[in-house]
Design a protein around this motif. Structure first.
Motif, PDB file in Angstrom:
ATOM      1  N   LEU A  83      19.688   3.357 -12.799  1.00 39.58           N
ATOM      2  CA  LEU A  83      19.040   2.322 -13.339  1.00 39.58           C
ATOM      3  C   LEU A  83      20.174   1.277 -13.949  1.00 39.58           C
ATOM      4  O   LEU A  83      21.325   1.558 -14.473  1.00 39.58           O
ATOM      5  N   GLU A  84      19.819  -0.064 -13.213  1.00 37.42           N
ATOM      6  CA  GLU A  84      20.508  -1.112 -13.713  1.00 37.42           C
ATOM      7  C   GLU A  84      19.750  -1.911 -14.841  1.00 37.42           C
ATOM      8  O   GLU A  84      18.897  -2.500 -14.465  1.00 37.42           O
ATOM      9  N   VAL A  85      20.285  -2.285 -15.854  1.00 37.94           N
ATOM     10  CA  VAL A  85      19.802  -3.073 -16.901  1.00 37.94           C
ATOM     11  C   VAL A  85      20.815  -4.182 -17.138  1.00 37.94           C
ATOM     12  O   VAL A  85      21.906  -3.955 -17.573  1.00 37.94           O
ATOM     13  N   GLY A 100      12.384  -6.621 -14.485  1.00 35.14           N
ATOM     14  CA  GLY A 100      13.309  -5.891 -13.451  1.00 35.14           C
ATOM     15  C   GLY A 100      13.542  -4.651 -13.589  1.00 35.14           C
ATOM     16  O   GLY A 100      13.738  -3.513 -12.835  1.00 35.14           O
ATOM     17  N   SER A 101      14.232  -4.318 -15.199  1.00 28.71           N
ATOM     18  CA  SER A 101      14.426  -2.878 -15.594  1.00 28.71           C
ATOM     19  C   SER A 101      13.204  -1.889 -15.278  1.00 28.71           C
ATOM     20  O   SER A 101      13.426  -0.835 -15.018  1.00 28.71           O
ATOM     21  N   ALA A 102      12.007  -2.530 -15.774  1.00 23.03           N
ATOM     22  CA  ALA A 102      10.779  -1.695 -15.498  1.00 23.03           C
ATOM     23  C   ALA A 102      10.637  -1.339 -14.291  1.00 23.03           C
ATOM     24  O   ALA A 102      10.204  -0.280 -13.903  1.00 23.03           O
ATOM     25  N   HIS A 103      10.816  -2.083 -13.439  1.00 24.54           N
ATOM     26  CA  HIS A 103      10.644  -1.798 -11.932  1.00 24.54           C
ATOM     27  C   HIS A 103      11.781  -0.999 -11.444  1.00 24.54           C
ATOM     28  O   HIS A 103      11.373   0.041 -10.424  1.00 24.54           O
ATOM     29  N   GLY A 104      12.847  -1.051 -11.927  1.00 24.97           N
ATOM     30  CA  GLY A 104      13.892  -0.203 -11.592  1.00 24.97           C
ATOM     31  C   GLY A 104      13.505   1.076 -12.153  1.00 24.97           C
ATOM     32  O   GLY A 104      13.807   2.232 -11.439  1.00 24.97           O
ATOM     33  N   ARG A 111      11.663   7.996  -6.561  1.00 26.78           N
ATOM     34  CA  ARG A 111      12.502   8.585  -5.692  1.00 26.78           C
ATOM     35  C   ARG A 111      12.726  10.323  -6.023  1.00 26.78           C
ATOM     36  O   ARG A 111      13.211  10.975  -5.068  1.00 26.78           O
ATOM     37  N   HIS A 112      12.579  10.372  -7.651  1.00 27.29           N
ATOM     38  CA  HIS A 112      12.811  11.592  -8.034  1.00 27.29           C
ATOM     39  C   HIS A 112      11.576  12.136  -8.738  1.00 27.29           C
ATOM     40  O   HIS A 112      11.407  12.129  -9.891  1.00 27.29           O
ATOM     41  N   PRO A 113      10.552  12.196  -7.948  1.00 32.01           N
ATOM     42  CA  PRO A 113       9.202  12.437  -8.482  1.00 32.01           C
ATOM     43  C   PRO A 113       8.964  13.491  -9.332  1.00 32.01           C
ATOM     44  O   PRO A 113       8.004  13.770 -10.414  1.00 32.01           O
ATOM     45  N   TRP A 114       9.860  14.614  -9.563  1.00 30.81           N
ATOM     46  CA  TRP A 114      10.149  15.833 -10.651  1.00 30.81           C
ATOM     47  C   TRP A 114      10.301  15.210 -11.853  1.00 30.81           C
ATOM     48  O   TRP A 114       9.947  15.805 -12.769  1.00 30.81           O
ATOM     49  N   VAL A 115      10.962  14.040 -11.871  1.00 33.95           N
ATOM     50  CA  VAL A 115      11.295  13.775 -13.432  1.00 33.95           C
ATOM     51  C   VAL A 115      10.288  13.467 -14.295  1.00 33.95           C
ATOM     52  O   VAL A 115      10.716  14.102 -15.479  1.00 33.95           O
ATOM     53  N   THR A 116       9.442  13.099 -14.082  1.00 35.30           N
ATOM     54  CA  THR A 116       8.224  12.808 -15.036  1.00 35.30           C
ATOM     55  C   THR A 116       7.669  14.005 -15.515  1.00 35.30           C
ATOM     56  O   THR A 116       7.082  14.144 -16.447  1.00 35.30           O
ATOM     57  N   SER A 117       7.658  14.996 -14.469  1.00 40.82           N
ATOM     58  CA  SER A 117       7.128  16.459 -14.899  1.00 40.82           C
ATOM     59  C   SER A 117       7.881  17.316 -15.817  1.00 40.82           C
ATOM     60  O   SER A 117       7.628  17.978 -16.291  1.00 40.82           O
ATOM     61  N   ASN A 130      23.556   8.092 -20.029  1.00 36.48           N
ATOM     62  CA  ASN A 130      22.984   7.255 -19.465  1.00 36.48           C
ATOM     63  C   ASN A 130      21.575   6.592 -19.864  1.00 36.48           C
ATOM     64  O   ASN A 130      21.481   5.518 -19.884  1.00 36.48           O
ATOM     65  N   LEU A 131      20.828   7.548 -20.641  1.00 40.36           N
ATOM     66  CA  LEU A 131      19.630   7.079 -21.370  1.00 40.36           C
ATOM     67  C   LEU A 131      19.702   6.333 -22.394  1.00 40.36           C
ATOM     68  O   LEU A 131      19.328   5.071 -22.863  1.00 40.36           O
ATOM     69  N   MET A 132      20.985   6.320 -23.147  1.00 36.81           N
ATOM     70  CA  MET A 132      21.303   5.965 -24.242  1.00 36.81           C
ATOM     71  C   MET A 132      21.753   4.105 -23.787  1.00 36.81           C
ATOM     72  O   MET A 132      21.616   3.372 -24.663  1.00 36.81           O
TER      73      MET A 132
END
Length: 247
Positions: A83-85, A100-104, A111-117, A130-132
């Motif tokens: 992600l680019e913020v 723009g960040s939300a769309h990213g 792209r990584h559909p497993w991540v939400t699960s 990275n999340l921080m």
């Protein structure tokens, strides 16, 4: 040791082992795990299978990753690194920067559909670097716009909750579509007779179905996501006073 004093199990709460194997690093393990997840989904992920793909035994992996739960934390943070913020700048630009960040974030989740699960299994994912970084920059955008610190945090969480919620449903749909082996238009057309029959007693749904017939389904999905996001930003903009919510 009393249970209350047990350390919280997370890859982010224990010191990283300094003794590395020259032939295998944590970074290699995580990168290969992401490739496995992208190709085969979360059900296929195991330390044994990952070790086979890396031509290494599971024991070698455990030198760098304590267990599968830690691996999940690491792969989640890895894809958040895509992600680019933008850095906070002109307060008037806050809405475009947040959008723009939300769309990213949505694009990353698709792209990584497993991540939400796996977010519910990711433990202390918010401690990942990275999340921080993403959270810190988003907070800076909201604060630069004029939100006080506590409300900036609430605003950020509201936007992220919308994106993850929308992307979870969309990713599940796209995963089902991929399993069908059909293109999206073809898939929806094959469902149309059943869908049309199901909405016969529901006039509003029947009208909506007729209006969508023949439209580009990806464009429809993009528009639906953008509509929800813009309405959330409208609402947040009202907290800043007159004119701040203009799109």
């Amino acid at each position: 040791m009393p249970a209350a004093e047990q350390p919280i199990p997370s890859v982010w709460t224990r010191p990283r082992r300094t003794r590395e194997q020259p032939a295998l690093s944590r970074e290699q393990i995580v990168a290969e795990a992401v490739r496995l997840l992208d190709a085969e989904g979360v059900e296929a992920l195991s330390m044994r299978k990952l070790g086979t793909r890396l031509d290494a035994g599971a024991t070698s992996l455990y030198r760098h990753v304590g267990n599968k739960d830690e691996l999940i934390e690491l792969v989640v943070d890895e894809v958040y690194g895509e992600l680019e913020v933008p850095e906070a700048g002109d307060p008037a630009d806050w809405r475009a920067a947040v959008a723009g960040s939300a769309h990213g974030l949505r694009a990353m989740a698709l792209r990584h559909p497993w991540v939400t699960s796996v977010l519910g299994q990711a433990g202390l994912s918010y401690l990942g670097p990275n999340l921080m970084r993403m959270s810190d920059r988003l907070l800076a955008l909201f604060k630069a716009a004029g939100f006080p610190s506590d409300e900036a945090d609430q605003a950020m969480k509201a936007v992220i909750a919308y994106v993850i919620g929308a992307a979870t449903s969309e990713a599940a749909y796209l995963s089902m579509l991929a399993r069908s082996g059909r293109g999206e238009r073809e898939f929806l057309e094959s469902l149309h007779p059943s869908t049309e029959e199901a909405v016969q007693d529901h006039p509003e749904l029947r009208e909506g179905l007729a209006a969508q017939r023949g439209r580009d389904p990806q464009r429809v999905r993009d528009e639906n996501f953008a509509y929800g996001l813009e309405r959330i930003l409208d609402g947040l903009g009202t907290r800043l006073g007159g004119g701040a919510s203009a799109g």
